[in-house]
Every structure is written in structure tokens, then in C-alpha cells.
Design a protein around this motif. Sequence first.
Motif, PDB file in Angstrom:
ATOM      1  N   ALA A 121      -3.986  -9.624 -50.926  1.00 58.69           N
ATOM      2  CA  ALA A 121      -3.493 -10.778 -51.682  1.00 58.69           C
ATOM      3  C   ALA A 121      -2.004 -11.000 -51.406  1.00 58.69           C
ATOM      4  N   ALA A 122      -1.235  -9.919 -51.409  1.00 59.86           N
ATOM      5  CA  ALA A 122       0.214 -10.043 -51.188  1.00 59.86           C
ATOM      6  C   ALA A 122       0.504 -10.580 -49.792  1.00 59.86           C
ATOM      7  N   MET A 123      -0.249 -10.072 -48.786  1.00 57.56           N
ATOM      8  CA  MET A 123      -0.016 -10.530 -47.407  1.00 57.56           C
ATOM      9  C   MET A 123      -0.403 -11.999 -47.262  1.00 57.56           C
TER      10      MET A 123
ATOM     11  N   ASP B  13      -7.187   2.748 -57.677  1.00 61.09           N
ATOM     12  CA  ASP B  13      -8.404   2.710 -56.862  1.00 61.09           C
ATOM     13  C   ASP B  13      -8.037   2.198 -55.471  1.00 61.09           C
ATOM     14  N   ARG B  14      -8.497   2.901 -54.402  1.00 61.87           N
ATOM     15  CA  ARG B  14      -8.071   2.537 -53.056  1.00 61.87           C
ATOM     16  C   ARG B  14      -8.546   1.131 -52.652  1.00 61.87           C
ATOM     17  N   THR B  15      -9.796   0.834 -52.967  1.00 61.76           N
ATOM     18  CA  THR B  15     -10.311  -0.493 -52.607  1.00 61.76           C
ATOM     19  C   THR B  15      -9.509  -1.585 -53.304  1.00 61.76           C
ATOM     20  N   VAL B  16      -9.226  -1.374 -54.581  1.00 62.64           N
ATOM     21  CA  VAL B  16      -8.476  -2.394 -55.312  1.00 62.64           C
ATOM     22  C   VAL B  16      -7.045  -2.488 -54.790  1.00 62.64           C
ATOM     23  N   ALA B  17      -6.475  -1.335 -54.458  1.00 63.16           N
ATOM     24  CA  ALA B  17      -5.103  -1.349 -53.929  1.00 63.16           C
ATOM     25  C   ALA B  17      -5.048  -2.138 -52.624  1.00 63.16           C
TER      26      ALA B  17
ATOM     27  N   TRP C 263      -6.910 -11.368 -61.359  1.00 61.73           N
ATOM     28  CA  TRP C 263      -5.624 -10.757 -61.697  1.00 61.73           C
ATOM     29  C   TRP C 263      -5.754  -9.564 -62.656  1.00 61.73           C
ATOM     30  N   PRO C 264      -6.512  -9.722 -63.766  1.00 66.41           N
ATOM     31  CA  PRO C 264      -6.599  -8.597 -64.711  1.00 66.41           C
ATOM     32  C   PRO C 264      -7.105  -7.321 -64.036  1.00 66.41           C
ATOM     33  N   ARG C 265      -8.062  -7.479 -63.118  1.00 72.93           N
ATOM     34  CA  ARG C 265      -8.608  -6.292 -62.443  1.00 72.93           C
ATOM     35  C   ARG C 265      -7.589  -5.682 -61.489  1.00 72.93           C
TER      36      ARG C 265
ATOM     37  N   ILE D 286      -3.482  -9.758 -41.238  1.00 72.94           N
ATOM     38  CA  ILE D 286      -4.417  -9.940 -42.345  1.00 72.94           C
ATOM     39  C   ILE D 286      -5.851  -9.598 -41.922  1.00 72.94           C
ATOM     40  N   VAL D 287      -6.140  -9.775 -40.622  1.00 69.36           N
ATOM     41  CA  VAL D 287      -7.534  -9.665 -40.173  1.00 69.36           C
ATOM     42  C   VAL D 287      -8.191  -8.327 -40.551  1.00 69.36           C
ATOM     43  N   PRO D 288      -7.582  -7.161 -40.207  1.00 69.95           N
ATOM     44  CA  PRO D 288      -8.253  -5.913 -40.578  1.00 69.95           C
ATOM     45  C   PRO D 288      -8.421  -5.757 -42.089  1.00 69.95           C
ATOM     46  N   LEU D 289      -7.424  -6.185 -42.867  1.00 67.22           N
ATOM     47  CA  LEU D 289      -7.532  -6.086 -44.325  1.00 67.22           C
ATOM     48  C   LEU D 289      -8.665  -6.953 -44.853  1.00 67.22           C
ATOM     49  N   ALA D 290      -8.765  -8.169 -44.296  1.00 67.64           N
ATOM     50  CA  ALA D 290      -9.809  -9.091 -44.752  1.00 67.64           C
ATOM     51  C   ALA D 290     -11.195  -8.551 -44.385  1.00 67.64           C
ATOM     52  N   LEU D 291     -11.314  -7.943 -43.189  1.00 63.67           N
ATOM     53  CA  LEU D 291     -12.615  -7.389 -42.782  1.00 63.67           C
ATOM     54  C   LEU D 291     -13.020  -6.239 -43.711  1.00 63.67           C
TER      55      LEU D 291
END
Length: 384
Positions: free
Chosen positions: A85-87, A75-79, A66-68, A122-127
Motif C-alpha cells: 500500500a505504501a509503495m 503478521d508478515r502477510t499484513v506487514a 485500514w483497521p486491519r 511493486i510487481v513482486p509485492l503485488a504477486l
Amino acid sequence: MRSGPGLAPRPRAVDWTILAALTLALATGLLSLTAGSAGDAWLVVLHGIGGLALVVLVYWKLRRVWPRLAAAASDRTVALSALLAAMTLAVLATGVAWALGATPDLWGWTLLTLHAVLGVLIVPLALYHLLRRARPPTRADWEGRRTALQYAGLAAVGALAYRGQKALTAALGTTGADRRFTGSNPEGGTGNRFPVTNWMLDDPDPIDAGEWRLRVVGRVERPLALGYGDLPTVSGESGASASDGIEAGAGAGNAAGAVVSAPAAVERATLDCTSGWYVERDWQGVRVGALLDAAGPAGDGRFVTFRSVTGYRFGVPLSEARDVVLATHVDGERLTHGHGFPLRVVAPERRGFQWVKWVVAVEVRERPDPGQWLAIFLSGVDAE
Ligand code: HEM
Ligand SMILES: Nc1nc2c(c(=O)[nH]1)N[C@H]1C(S)=C(S)[C@@H](COP(=O)(O)O)O[C@H]1N2
Ligand SMILES: [Mo]
């Protein structure tokens, strides 16, 4: 939920277990789309237990990262991780809410359809997340008796939550209490009074029974073309405009003798739509076995595809097809246009999207038709 650090496995173990639970939930969720007989019930049970265990895993993970997430939203990767996480939370929330009996109307979609679509998205995001972030687990991540206990606890919580959810809906008597093993809720009613569910733009003009023909073709010795009048008559037909304008159609006058003389078949069967509702009805019409006997399948005929006037189609193995009823009536009422007049598939133990409406052809084939499976992935995208 309160859970001290002692309850959670090590971070990398949690991460890889999330992947495993997500894969399990996705696989069982997709497979459940074709689950039609009680023997498939375990798929949905496993789906629920895996999904509920994921709630705990995701809680552990979010507590850690969460803190990160909050700090580095630029940051795009973090976004994208935050979006994942939201999905995931949305998939879990919609699944649990559906199981507990929530049935909001989401612009023509059900909560269950939204749940399934989010699950697939979720699949593409998770990959992407895996490619950017994954670190292979080491033996040290799983070592120790404590890890085994933690996993036993996790499985127990998933199973208990699943039982608890069933008990809760039963006690409260919410909509979810009467769910079928597929997760679908009962619609009740009789005859034609149940939702009309069309796939995407599948919306043909009403069919004139006088012009309509049913063709039995493909790997058969005697191709048939039947008119509405060639189909067995349903005695004691009820309903407002029962046989208006239909006699005009009469028979197409060919090898249909055997079919006409057969009494109407009756099949009590459950129509269970993947968007989350079901009805049990008596369906009257002609048994496909009788049509096949009249047409004589060739030796290499193995599958039977039912084709709609719209091009929508679905097939089953020949032995199963013999038991399928092509219905002209439901509970003794002539089918309405919306429900597939003049003829629709009634395939016991198959899901709703396989019950082709407005049937114009029965095709005996040597092998299955892979194109039909497109319908599986789009069948949840239902109107009403
Ligand atoms: C990939 C991520 C997915 C996750 C994490 C997930 C998770 C869940 C959870 C937690 C529940 C509630 C279980 C309960 O309380 O009994 C649920 C219910 C359900 N999900 Fe999913 N799901 C996912 C994808 C899918 C997909 C792709 C489908 C279908 C296409 C699907 C179909 C269902 C059904 C039918 C139910 C209702 C089960 C019942 O009524 O007992 N899910 N899901
Ligand atoms: N030709 C055709 N048949 C179809 C469909 C369709 O869109 N087109 N929808 C299917 C789906 S998804 C379901 S659940 C059932 C619904 O039948 P109903 O509209 O009579 O309730 O029909 C199936 N047969
Ligand atoms: Mo459906």
C-alpha cells in the motif's frame, strides 16, 4: 475526496479492478520508455488516466482495510500488504508530482526515474499479495446497474483529473506545462549545452580523432574503415576549439570516396531521455544511407546495430537506419566528449537511450540483437 459507500463498487470488484488498473499502468509505463513518435502519445494518456483512476480505487480499498492494517502489523502477510500500500501511494504521488512540475534532484535521479523504479518494484509485492489473498470474483460482485454507473463514474473521474492536471499546470505555468507527450520537460539552450546522460558506468576516456575509426561491417559487400577525415566536413563550424588536432586523423584511405564527397547531412531532431528531459537541435554529420550505399548491404541484411567504444549498442531496421544521422556536430558545434565525440547516433522518433554515443561500428545484421534490450530496463538509471 468524499465518497459514500454508494459510489464504490463491491469490495472484490474494487480489488480486481485495482489489479487491472495496476497492470495497465505498468504496461503503458514500460511501453512509454520506447515511445518516440507522436503516434505513441496515447500510451502516456492511458497511463495517466489509468493511474489517476487508481488513486480513487486505492482510496476505496484503504478505507476498507485500514483497521486491519493498523491492528495486525506483526503478521508478515499484513506487514507486506502495508508495504504494498505504501509503495503504491508513493508511485501515485511521484507520478502526479512529476506531472504537476516537481523536479527535485534525488541524488542524481529524477522524480520520474524514481517513479518508474518504484512502479517496477511493486510487481513482486503485488504477486505475493495476490497469492496470499486473492479470492476469485463472483458474478454477484459485478451485478446491477449501479455497478455499471460506478465504473462509468470512475473512468470519468480519471479522465477529468487528467484534463484538470493539464489545465492546472498550464494555468500555473509550472515546469510540467511544457511537457512533451512522453512526459519529458524541455531543457532549452543551444549546441552542446544540455545534460550529459550516461548509462551506469558507461564513461570512456576522451577519444583521439586521429586514432579513431568507424567500421561498417557485417552483412555488407565492401566492409569500410573510415577515419574522422573521411566524414563530410561541416561548413561554418563554430565552437571554441572547433577542429583542433583533428586534421591529423585524415582519411583511412579506402572505399570512402562516396562518403567524403557527400555534403554533411543536417537533421533537426529531438533527443528525449527517459529520465524526463528533452532538447531539440540541428545535428550535422553523415547519413547512414550514404555509408550503406558505399558498403553495399548484402541481400540478407535487415537490421543495423550501432556500437559504442564502450560496448553499448542499439539497432534499428535497415530501412529506418538509412535515415539515421551519425552526427559529428550539434548546432554547428563539434560534439563535446560527453555528448559522444567523434560520432553519435541521431535517430529521429527514437528515445535518448537509443542514440548511441562514441560510435565505432555500424553492423549490418540478419536479425535483431536481443542483448541490446537490456539497455531499456536500465536506461532510466541515469547519471545527471
Ligand atoms: C505500476 C504502477 C504505476 C502507476 C500506478 C503509475 C501512475 C502514474 C500516475 C498517477 C501518473 C500521473 C498522471 C498525470 O497526472 O498525468 C504517472 C505519470 C507518469 N508515469 Fe507512471 N505509474 C506507474 C508506473 C510507471 C512506470 C513503470 C513508468 C515508466 C517506466 C511510468 C512512467 C510515467 C510517466 C512518463 C509519467 C508522466 C506522464 C505525463 O507527464 O503526462 N510509470 N504515473
Ligand atoms: N555509449 C553510450 N551511449 C549513450 C548512453 C550511454 O550511457 N553510453 N546514454 C544514452 C542515454 S540514456 C541518453 S538519454 C543519451 C544522452 O545523450 P547526451 O549525454 O548527449 O545528453 O545518450 C544515449 N547514448
Ligand atoms: Mo536517457
